[in-house]
Structure formats: C-alpha cells, structure tokens
Write a protein that holds these residues in place. Structure first.
Motif, PDB file in Angstrom:
ATOM      1  N   THR A 115      48.915  12.952  79.571  1.00 35.58           N
ATOM      2  CA  THR A 115      47.831  12.571  80.477  1.00 35.58           C
ATOM      3  C   THR A 115      47.430  11.111  80.265  1.00 35.58           C
ATOM      4  OG1 THR A 115      47.021  14.840  80.413  1.00 35.58           O
ATOM      5  CG2 THR A 115      45.514  13.175  81.260  1.00 35.58           C
ATOM      6  N   GLU A 151      39.958  13.841  82.478  1.00 41.03           N
ATOM      7  CA  GLU A 151      41.212  14.432  82.941  1.00 41.03           C
ATOM      8  C   GLU A 151      41.919  15.178  81.813  1.00 41.03           C
ATOM      9  OE1 GLU A 151      45.276  13.019  85.193  1.00 41.03           O
ATOM     10  OE2 GLU A 151      43.454  11.832  85.437  1.00 41.03           O
ATOM     11  N   ARG A 155      42.792  19.404  81.448  1.00 40.02           N
ATOM     12  CA  ARG A 155      44.094  19.982  81.128  1.00 40.02           C
ATOM     13  C   ARG A 155      44.042  20.824  79.862  1.00 40.02           C
ATOM     14  NH1 ARG A 155      48.832  15.670  82.652  1.00 40.02           N
ATOM     15  NH2 ARG A 155      48.224  15.377  84.812  1.00 40.02           N
TER      16      ARG A 155
END
Length: 166
Positions: A115, A151, A155
């Motif tokens: 990420t 973000e 995840r």
C-alpha cells in the motif's frame, strides 16, 4: 686645499641637471598609466575568457549536457512516514484481538508495504519525489502519511476481519 674641495663640489652640482617641477608632465601616457592599464586589461581579458569557456556551447548553438538531460527541472517532494504507519499498525493489532496466525501476519506485512509503495508510485507518476525515511520535517501540505495510513488501516482491518485483501 680647501679651495680644491669646494671647486669639486661646485662642478658636481653643475653636472647634475636641476629637477624641474614639470618633469612629471613630460612622461608619456604609457609611462604614467602602464600599470593600472595592465590591471584593467588583464581583468577584462580574464572575464572574457571565462565567459567564452563557460558558454562555449551556446555560442556555437550546442546545449550543455546538464540542461539537455531528460530529468525534471522542478520536482515537488512529498513525504510518507512509513515507520509511523508500521508502528501504528502493530499498535492496533496488539491492542485489538491480540494474536495473529503466521498467515495473517504475513498478509498484514505485505499489505502495509504494498500500500505504501502504491501510493508512492501514484505520486512518482505525477513527477513528485517521494521520501519515506530520515526526514526530520516536511511541510504539512507535502506530508502524505495520514492519507496513506488511512488506506493501510483499511486494508489491514479487511485482512483481520478475514476478508482478504481489500
């Protein structure tokens, strides 16, 4: 004997011409200004030679290798504090349910790294330089840590919930 000595002194005075007040004016231009003129001409010639050497390519229509390079001329620098993100993920996991299987831990580690790299690639594709470690300070507008961490946490939470990669 005394008369002979004074006669010699008078003759010596007659041989040497007396100094006149206007003797400075009788010297030529080069005799008076040769040294300052050499300094001025030397500085002008050195400056001209320096200019020609530095701009040799521009005079003949060639560009220098530095200015003709394919790299960007003006680059924005952005910052992602990957260490903070990783420590926050570890803190969230240890404060939560506690234990992870080896498979979940590997998935979390992979998700965190990928990420951060994906976010960095997006900004690098725009032409920005992305820094990750050893930055002591960055402008708030260039600090992408909070956005990237949100973000990453999304995840990680999806992996912990058993849904796989989000």
């Amino acid at each position: 004997m005394s008369t002979g000595h004074s006669t010699e002194a008078t003759e010596a005075q007659e041989v040497t011409p007396p100094a006149t007040e206007g003797s400075e004016e009788k010297r030529g231009f080069l005799q008076r200004y040769a040294y300052p003129l050499m300094i001025v001409l030397g500085v002008l010639c050195a400056g001209g030679a320096s200019y020609l050497i530095q701009d040799w390519g521009n005079i003949f229509g060639h560009t220098s290798a530095v200015s003709a390079g394919p790299g960007p001329k003006n680059v924005k620098v952005v910052y992602i504090d990957s260490g903070k993100i990783m420590s926050d993920v570890i803190q969230q996991i240890t404060a939560g349910a506690g234990t992870l299987s080896h498979r979940q831990a590997a998935a979390v580690g992979t998700a965190v790294g990928q990420t951060i790299q994906e976010v960095a690639r997006v900004y690098a594709a725009k032409g920005d330089l992305v820094l990750s470690q050893n930055v002591l300070a960055a402008p708030a507008s260039n600090n992408l840590t909070a956005m990237t961490e949100a973000e990453v946490m999304g995840r990680v939470n999806a992996i912990l919930a058993g849904k796989g990669h989000a």
